[in-house]
Design an enzyme around this catalytic site. Sequence first.
Site, PDB file in Angstrom:
ATOM      1  N   GLU A 198       0.834  -1.197   0.000  1.00 21.08           N
ATOM      2  CA  GLU A 198       0.000   0.000   0.000  1.00 21.08           C
ATOM      3  C   GLU A 198       0.870   1.249   0.000  1.00 21.08           C
ATOM      4  OE1 GLU A 198      -2.515   0.930   3.387  1.00 21.08           O
ATOM      5  OE2 GLU A 198      -4.023   1.749   2.056  1.00 21.08           O
ATOM      6  N   GLU A 239      -5.918  -2.351  12.576  1.00 19.63           N
ATOM      7  CA  GLU A 239      -5.746  -3.248  11.417  1.00 19.63           C
ATOM      8  C   GLU A 239      -6.923  -4.206  11.269  1.00 19.63           C
ATOM      9  OE1 GLU A 239      -3.567  -2.215   9.482  1.00 19.63           O
ATOM     10  OE2 GLU A 239      -2.620  -0.961  10.996  1.00 19.63           O
ATOM     11  N   MET A 294       0.213  -2.893   8.728  1.00  9.43           N
ATOM     12  CA  MET A 294      -0.492  -2.918   7.437  1.00  9.43           C
ATOM     13  C   MET A 294      -1.523  -4.033   7.427  1.00  9.43           C
ATOM     14  SD  MET A 294      -0.946  -1.748   4.411  1.00  9.43           S
ATOM     15  CE  MET A 294      -2.161  -2.498   3.325  1.00  9.43           C
ATOM     16  N   GLU A 295      -2.698  -3.696   6.875  1.00 16.19           N
ATOM     17  CA  GLU A 295      -3.877  -4.557   7.041  1.00 16.19           C
ATOM     18  C   GLU A 295      -4.061  -5.631   5.975  1.00 16.19           C
ATOM     19  OE1 GLU A 295      -3.939  -1.241   6.289  1.00 16.19           O
ATOM     20  OE2 GLU A 295      -5.440  -0.805   4.753  1.00 16.19           O
ATOM     21  N   HIS A 326      -9.815  -2.549   9.595  1.00 15.04           N
ATOM     22  CA  HIS A 326      -9.592  -2.471   8.143  1.00 15.04           C
ATOM     23  C   HIS A 326     -10.066  -3.710   7.404  1.00 15.04           C
ATOM     24  CE1 HIS A 326      -7.549   1.204   7.269  1.00 15.04           C
ATOM     25  NE2 HIS A 326      -6.471   0.960   7.990  1.00 15.04           N
ATOM     26  N   GLU A 350      -8.847   5.128   6.420  1.00 22.68           N
ATOM     27  CA  GLU A 350      -7.997   5.460   7.559  1.00 22.68           C
ATOM     28  C   GLU A 350      -8.731   6.208   8.668  1.00 22.68           C
ATOM     29  OE1 GLU A 350      -5.614   3.841   7.882  1.00 22.68           O
ATOM     30  OE2 GLU A 350      -4.866   3.300   5.906  1.00 22.68           O
TER      31      GLU A 350
HETATM   32 ZN   LIG Z   1      -4.848   2.113   8.506  1.00 19.16          ZN
END
Ligand SMILES: [Zn+2]
Length: 879
Positions: A173, A344, A309-310, A347, A366
């Site tokens: 990302e 996370e 990071m998801e 997400h 976000e």
């Molecule tokens: Zn995020």
Amino acid sequence: MHLLLVILFFLEAQFCVQSSDSNSPAGENLATNGLPFPWSKVRLPSYIVPVHYHLLIHPNLTTLRFNGSVKIEIDVKNNTNWVVLHSKNLKIFTATVLDEHEAHLSDKVLSVLEYPSHEQIAIFSPKILTSGEKYFLYLEFGAPLSDGFYGFYKSTYKTKAGETRVLASTHFEPTSARMALPCFDEPIFKANYTVRIRRGPSHIALSNMPLEQTVEIGNGLFEDQFEVSVRMSSYLLAFIVCDFRSVSGMTATGINITIYAVPEKWHQTHYALEAALRLLEFYEQYFNILYPLPKLDLIAIPDFQAGAMENWGLTTYRETSLLYDPDISSASDKLWVTMVIGHELAHQWFGNLVTMEWWNDIWLNEGFARYMEFVSLEAVYPELKVEDHFLDTCFGAIGRDSLNSSRPISSLAENPAQIEEMFDTVSYDKGACILHMLRNFLTNEGFQSGIIRYLHRFKYSNARNEDLWDSLIKHIDLKKMMYTWTLQKGIPLITVKRQGRKLYIGQELSPIYVRFIHFTVHNTSLSNPDVLTLDEEVDWVKLNSDMNGYYIVHYDEEGWNALTELLRINHTALSFKDRASLIHNAFQLVTAGRLSLNRALDLIGYLKSETHNVPLLQGLGYLQSFYKMIEKRNIADITHNLKTYILQYFRDVIDKQSWSDDGMVSDRRLREEVLSLACDFDYPPCLEKAKHLYNSWVESNGAISLPTDVSETVYMVGAQDDSGWAYLLEKYGVSMCETEKSKFLSALISITYFIHLLLQLGMDGTLIKTQNLPSLIYLVAKNPVGHFLAWDFVKKHWDELVEKFPLGSFGIRNIIVGTVTQFSSTEELREVENFFKSITEQVSELRVIQVATENVEKNIMWLSRNLETMRTWLQQRLN
Ligand SMILES: [Zn+2]
């Protein structure tokens, strides 16, 4: 993704994006081989859509290269000869197009045109690809494992025995999937992925989905084949080859959760497992949609630039964001780990299941995930008192949003650097504060049911800003109301004048839809104001109850007098949130030149009797940040007087603190801050106690456990002599706990004499990992004599820094803001501007430069307006 941001002093600053259109007319772009490139736009054509990727990837952890092949099933919407897709830094060995029976459309090897400035390649098919037919695109490719933190990159760790081991992990990302495989790398192109990974016998491979089977393929190699993924955007794909150990558990609904870490940190994974199990169960209930994959992995990667990071089913974390050692980690560390996991996991629905159509709306991911950190922790871990931190989130957003260089929440972003800069405080924190305001307006139930509607309506697909508003509530034109918050930048200012029983409410700066203005008159909540007549005469009025609204309130003179008096005689008549927000509003208005510093300082005069950590730390934080700025300007009398005042005034609070881990999280957080300040200000009883603890710790050779919340302060004091410093550096080298190491590093940095050495070590990246360099530079810059050193270092090593942390990345933004914002004179401002002018070609598109220099202008203005007032005020208080 979870940001790792440096914490700045009272004029908080963040980053923003500048709009520009880098498209050029068709036909002008030439590929690397000199032929015309068939596509001129930064964004891909929409007439070819990927449906299913079949990916085979083989990282070689010895040669540090990877090879791969991908067969992409594509849907053709218009007849064409060209397939255009993303690829960055990959060597394409072969490319072909196959028909639906997987027969080659041409016997020739197809030529691949490359257009690196748009990170695109184009493949020419001699036969027309017909709309409505099914085709496969087949490519073979390879590249070295990336050196930085993006794409398919190399990470290393050291064992206790000193052996260096290598792993390979991904971070895509927003726009780095194209560094690991040729793909249609835009969030709208959702597809299924079938992944196969080749590895040696001593490693494991992980991807988004569970392992289906492992096949031995000869030469000592194994191929792990994973189940087909759900439909998802390319930035959520992930794969890792490593030799980690894990711990697993299962949710009530049968989801298998596993936490992975380097083998010798395995004992630090258990808290994360408990938190992930509880939080995933919470979200399944809250969103009323079951988590759609059979498993969820959380893995701590030793080299990681963001906080976490998801990636769907395979979330990746910085070690400090996932690992928790009960003997070493503090209450703040625990809260941080829990919040990042909460983020996370949110997400997995917000972002993964429903994805923004384009990066201009990244706040939909976000802002929501940041807000859900608070919603989920409040429900699942009430004892962590996460609500104490929510106001800080909004205060941070307001600091950034009060600058001219701010931007609307939804902003244009086209090229990769602009997209990177969208991951900022506006998307995360302002997004969360706006959602909080909306939740208060809709009620908890109304908000939750609207969210469920939104997720159901757009699951496995993409959404825009307006889709959210349309889903949340019927009967009210929410879109019209919310556009005033998301499509214009800036923090609204509400003014209040009271005449008898009449209240006159005005708006300045960014006009907003006023239904969100709630306020408290003797605890009665009212809304819809403009001119309001009160039923009876009242002593005071406080707008924006609990700061549930995203705006600042300025009262007339009588209004401020009444509130100051109220705090003095009976501060608990207001909630702790109201008290903290009054303090914040007052000092923000001082910065804006709307309120005199005297008034704000008088307002916090009541803090001696304050017992809640939030307002107390808010007020203390302002005084401390003024102190730090004035100290750097070498204004000896005010520096001395302010320090004396703080120590005298807050002496009771300081003396009350115990050097232990007792108490609730809020008490522990207060203790951590207050004792750190007291020792930093050389308060003798504090230094004595810290020194005593440090000596016992050294005598036991680190065997005794220090109270975790005060350990950093203890190290800080211990580092003050050469032998103490050397001992800490040695410990830094062997510690197997990253949170402990970050505490050692803060202590090591406090000694000016060794700063150069530490910066060199950070640059070298062996003892101090490159991922920690931005925070190291920031810590140096905060040091009273370190800000010039840090700035000189940044100038001297600019090119190397940009190589490590690309333009637009968190790393480089933290370095710029962290160093520049320490300055507060016109000479320094000129110096900073000259430097950025000299590299203007590189940085012209970066809004962070404007943010940083605007903060220096604010500092200069603050000093010129308030220094004399501060001097006189202190003299009066100390005499
Ligand atoms: Zn995020």
